[in-house]
Scaffold this motif. Structure first.
Motif, PDB file in Angstrom:
ATOM      1  N   ASP A 163       0.322   5.848  -4.188  1.00 15.68           N
ATOM      2  CA  ASP A 163       0.158   7.231  -3.723  1.00 15.68           C
ATOM      3  C   ASP A 163       0.876   7.452  -2.388  1.00 15.68           C
ATOM      4  O   ASP A 163       1.535   8.478  -2.195  1.00 15.68           O
ATOM      5  CB  ASP A 163      -1.328   7.551  -3.574  1.00 15.68           C
ATOM      6  CG  ASP A 163      -1.578   8.974  -3.103  1.00 15.68           C
ATOM      7  OD1 ASP A 163      -1.274   9.911  -3.876  1.00 15.68           O
ATOM      8  OD2 ASP A 163      -2.054   9.158  -1.960  1.00 15.68           O
ATOM      9  N   THR A 164       0.754   6.485  -1.475  1.00 19.44           N
ATOM     10  CA  THR A 164       1.406   6.612  -0.174  1.00 19.44           C
ATOM     11  C   THR A 164       2.922   6.683  -0.326  1.00 19.44           C
ATOM     12  O   THR A 164       3.587   7.532   0.281  1.00 19.44           O
ATOM     13  CB  THR A 164       1.020   5.424   0.729  1.00 19.44           C
ATOM     14  OG1 THR A 164      -0.398   5.378   0.870  1.00 19.44           O
ATOM     15  CG2 THR A 164       1.667   5.551   2.102  1.00 19.44           C
ATOM     16  N   ILE A 165       3.477   5.808  -1.157  1.00 15.05           N
ATOM     17  CA  ILE A 165       4.927   5.788  -1.362  1.00 15.05           C
ATOM     18  C   ILE A 165       5.380   7.044  -2.103  1.00 15.05           C
ATOM     19  O   ILE A 165       6.403   7.661  -1.749  1.00 15.05           O
ATOM     20  CB  ILE A 165       5.333   4.530  -2.133  1.00 15.05           C
ATOM     21  CG1 ILE A 165       5.031   3.283  -1.295  1.00 15.05           C
ATOM     22  CG2 ILE A 165       6.821   4.575  -2.494  1.00 15.05           C
ATOM     23  CD1 ILE A 165       5.230   1.975  -2.038  1.00 15.05           C
ATOM     24  N   ALA A 166       4.638   7.452  -3.125  1.00 20.17           N
ATOM     25  CA  ALA A 166       5.014   8.629  -3.908  1.00 20.17           C
ATOM     26  C   ALA A 166       5.038   9.898  -3.063  1.00 20.17           C
ATOM     27  O   ALA A 166       5.852  10.802  -3.292  1.00 20.17           O
ATOM     28  CB  ALA A 166       4.058   8.799  -5.084  1.00 20.17           C
ATOM     29  N   ARG A 167       4.160   9.967  -2.075  1.00 24.09           N
ATOM     30  CA  ARG A 167       4.128  11.136  -1.192  1.00 24.09           C
ATOM     31  C   ARG A 167       5.248  11.100  -0.150  1.00 24.09           C
ATOM     32  O   ARG A 167       5.497  12.106   0.533  1.00 24.09           O
ATOM     33  CB  ARG A 167       2.789  11.194  -0.456  1.00 24.09           C
ATOM     34  CG  ARG A 167       1.599  11.527  -1.327  1.00 24.09           C
ATOM     35  CD  ARG A 167       0.303  11.392  -0.522  1.00 24.09           C
ATOM     36  NE  ARG A 167      -0.869  11.661  -1.318  1.00 24.09           N
ATOM     37  CZ  ARG A 167      -1.417  12.879  -1.473  1.00 24.09           C
ATOM     38  NH1 ARG A 167      -0.869  13.928  -0.862  1.00 24.09           N
ATOM     39  NH2 ARG A 167      -2.485  13.041  -2.211  1.00 24.09           N
ATOM     40  N   ALA A 178      -1.135   1.048   7.379  1.00 24.89           N
ATOM     41  CA  ALA A 178      -2.304   1.798   7.837  1.00 24.89           C
ATOM     42  C   ALA A 178      -3.198   2.194   6.658  1.00 24.89           C
ATOM     43  O   ALA A 178      -4.431   2.122   6.748  1.00 24.89           O
ATOM     44  CB  ALA A 178      -1.872   3.045   8.600  1.00 24.89           C
ATOM     45  N   ALA A 179      -2.597   2.603   5.550  1.00 27.07           N
ATOM     46  CA  ALA A 179      -3.383   2.978   4.375  1.00 27.07           C
ATOM     47  C   ALA A 179      -4.145   1.781   3.821  1.00 27.07           C
ATOM     48  O   ALA A 179      -5.320   1.892   3.435  1.00 27.07           O
ATOM     49  CB  ALA A 179      -2.456   3.559   3.305  1.00 27.07           C
ATOM     50  N   ILE A 180      -3.496   0.618   3.786  1.00 30.74           N
ATOM     51  CA  ILE A 180      -4.156  -0.610   3.322  1.00 30.74           C
ATOM     52  C   ILE A 180      -5.293  -0.986   4.259  1.00 30.74           C
ATOM     53  O   ILE A 180      -6.408  -1.314   3.828  1.00 30.74           O
ATOM     54  CB  ILE A 180      -3.126  -1.748   3.211  1.00 30.74           C
ATOM     55  CG1 ILE A 180      -2.124  -1.450   2.089  1.00 30.74           C
ATOM     56  CG2 ILE A 180      -3.822  -3.093   2.977  1.00 30.74           C
ATOM     57  CD1 ILE A 180      -0.880  -2.320   2.127  1.00 30.74           C
ATOM     58  N   LEU A 181      -5.025  -0.930   5.555  1.00 33.71           N
ATOM     59  CA  LEU A 181      -6.037  -1.286   6.545  1.00 33.71           C
ATOM     60  C   LEU A 181      -7.224  -0.336   6.498  1.00 33.71           C
ATOM     61  O   LEU A 181      -8.377  -0.749   6.687  1.00 33.71           O
ATOM     62  CB  LEU A 181      -5.422  -1.289   7.948  1.00 33.71           C
ATOM     63  CG  LEU A 181      -4.475  -2.453   8.248  1.00 33.71           C
ATOM     64  CD1 LEU A 181      -3.681  -2.184   9.513  1.00 33.71           C
ATOM     65  CD2 LEU A 181      -5.253  -3.761   8.372  1.00 33.71           C
ATOM     66  N   ARG A 193       2.279   9.383   9.515  1.00 30.48           N
ATOM     67  CA  ARG A 193       1.698  10.418   8.660  1.00 30.48           C
ATOM     68  C   ARG A 193       0.173  10.292   8.642  1.00 30.48           C
ATOM     69  O   ARG A 193      -0.429   9.524   9.385  1.00 30.48           O
ATOM     70  CB  ARG A 193       2.275  10.322   7.244  1.00 30.48           C
ATOM     71  CG  ARG A 193       3.780  10.575   7.175  1.00 30.48           C
ATOM     72  CD  ARG A 193       4.151  11.984   7.603  1.00 30.48           C
ATOM     73  NE  ARG A 193       5.579  12.231   7.504  1.00 30.48           N
ATOM     74  CZ  ARG A 193       6.194  12.715   6.422  1.00 30.48           C
ATOM     75  NH1 ARG A 193       5.475  12.991   5.330  1.00 30.48           N
ATOM     76  NH2 ARG A 193       7.492  12.908   6.422  1.00 30.48           N
ATOM     77  N   GLN A 194      -0.453  11.057   7.730  1.00 32.87           N
ATOM     78  CA  GLN A 194      -1.909  11.225   7.765  1.00 32.87           C
ATOM     79  C   GLN A 194      -2.671   9.912   7.586  1.00 32.87           C
ATOM     80  O   GLN A 194      -3.725   9.710   8.181  1.00 32.87           O
ATOM     81  CB  GLN A 194      -2.345  12.218   6.681  1.00 32.87           C
ATOM     82  CG  GLN A 194      -3.793  12.678   6.819  1.00 32.87           C
ATOM     83  CD  GLN A 194      -4.044  13.380   8.147  1.00 32.87           C
ATOM     84  OE1 GLN A 194      -3.270  14.230   8.555  1.00 32.87           O
ATOM     85  NE2 GLN A 194      -5.134  13.007   8.816  1.00 32.87           N
ATOM     86  N   GLN A 195      -2.146   9.006   6.763  1.00 32.92           N
ATOM     87  CA  GLN A 195      -2.847   7.740   6.553  1.00 32.92           C
ATOM     88  C   GLN A 195      -3.016   6.980   7.872  1.00 32.92           C
ATOM     89  O   GLN A 195      -4.061   6.369   8.119  1.00 32.92           O
ATOM     90  CB  GLN A 195      -2.095   6.868   5.537  1.00 32.92           C
ATOM     91  CG  GLN A 195      -2.084   7.439   4.128  1.00 32.92           C
ATOM     92  CD  GLN A 195      -0.920   8.378   3.894  1.00 32.92           C
ATOM     93  OE1 GLN A 195      -0.308   8.871   4.836  1.00 32.92           O
ATOM     94  NE2 GLN A 195      -0.610   8.621   2.632  1.00 32.92           N
TER      95      GLN A 195
END
Length: 370
Positions: A27-31, A237-240, A37-39
């Motif tokens: 999702d992070t890559i697709a966006r 950041a999204a993973i964390l 960014r927001q993540q």
């Protein structure tokens, strides 16, 4: 080597988390959310809330967090930085490379800064004191702050190994002006690569760090001075952020494993083990590592290796005995003795109960105990 017990089992960790992490990564890559960014903002907000600090600034790694702090505080020639030699070189290098002078305290029986020495080490030139919260255990922060206040020094906490730990019910990283955390893959909260953060309640300092991490930018096209490229990328950041939500249960698992080690190893007279999770009411230890000490360290490490158990000897040579650093004038006997004797046992949430019992059983056999 066919390991029966890995120190950190990254493949197993990924297999257990894969189904939940892959959609987040995709999702992070697709966006196209790859930088600032927001993540990242969500993770910073959630991390600050978890620690109980006002602001969190995500950075590329813990070392860069310290580098940005050294720059923001204008630490340089004529300044002294007090810390310990029983730490990774990154605790000191950002300050030394700006011209500051290291002043080294020895350690106590818990492997942490001997705060009784601070009164003799701090001077009017002391600019920064860096307590290193090692192995998931906190330094006596009341003593550190008292010494800092007496000379007007700043306290910066190296909390790279202490995310979630506490001293007298106050979270590590919330005592000083700022604190730094590492999200290296083997840490309490690990990324899939390098990552780190700086925490602070000082709004002006946080804003300064935000600019410094992004080339000095205060907006897309405006600069507020020279800066660096020390950004925490969005994917990490999204993973964390996902892993942060699981951290409390992982901490409890570590404490449970530590209690099991304690139960099985406490009667060995030639082995010193950490304080058990319920034995020190001043501290809440999170067991980033489970370090044991013995005069037969190297032989024990070889024995465990032969039994398929992976261990860690972090710093067989302490900083002040490393060639080329110019620190060999410091006499730190307790640090040197520990570095000859300390060995970290496997300690991570993926460990099964049988693996802990296998490790403890192997150690008992080494010492001739059933």
């Amino acid at each position: 080597m066919d390991w029966r017990v890995r120190f950190v089992d990254y493949p197993l960790q990924w297999r257990r988390q894969r189904d939940e992490l892959l959609p987040i990564i995709e999702d992070t890559i697709a966006r196209g959310d790859l930088m600032l960014r927001q993540q990242l903002h969500d993770f910073e907000d959630n991390l600050a809330r978890f620690i109980g600090s006002g602001r969190a600034v995500g950075v590329s790694n813990c070392t860069d967090g310290l580098r940005l702090l050294a720059h923001a505080l204008d630490v340089g020639p004529g300044d002294e930085v007090v810390t310990v030699a029983h730490t990774f070189v990154a605790t000191l290098s950002p300050f030394v490379l700006r011209g500051a002078k290291p002043v080294l305290a020895d350690i106590g029986s818990d492997h942490l800064m001997d705060t009784d020495q601070l009164a003799d080490l701090v001077t009017e030139r002391t600019r920064v004191i860096i307590p290193v919260h090692l192995n998931g255990r906190t330094v006596d922060m009341h003593a550190v702050q008292k010494a800092a206040d007496e000379v007007g020094a700043v306290v910066l906490e190296d909390a790279a190994q202490a995310l979630g730990a506490a001293f007298e019910r106050r979270t590590a990283g919330t005592f000083g002006l700022a604190s730094t955390y590492s999200f290296y893959p083997a840490k309490m909260l690990g990324a899939l690569g390098d990552a780190g953060a700086v925490l602070t309640d000082d709004v002006a300092l946080a804003d300064r760090l935000l600019a410094l991490r992004d080339h000095g930018r205060v907006s897309k096209s405006d600069l507020d001075g020279w800066g660096y490229n020390c950004r925490l990328d969005n994917l990490q950041a999204a993973i964390l952020d996902w892993r942060l939500r699981r951290l409390p249960e992982w901490i409890q698992r570590r404490r449970s494993l530590a209690a099991r080690y304690d139960e099985m190893l406490r009667d060995l007279p030639d082995l010193r083990i950490p304080v058990g999770p319920d034995a020190d009411h001043r501290r809440f230890d999170v067991y980033q590592n489970y370090p044991v000490t013995t005069d037969r360290r190297d032989a024990l490490a070889e024995h465990l290796r032969d039994d398929g158990i992976e261990t860690l000897i972090s710093w067989p040579t302490p900083l002040h005995r490393q060639r080329g650093l110019g620190l060999d004038h410091w006499q730190l006997p307790h640090t040197e003795r520990l570095c000859r004797r300390v060995l970290s046992l496997p300690m991570n949430p993926e460990l099964e109960d049988w693996q802990v019992e296998y490790v403890a059983g192997s150690i008992r056999r080494f010492f001739g105990r059933p």
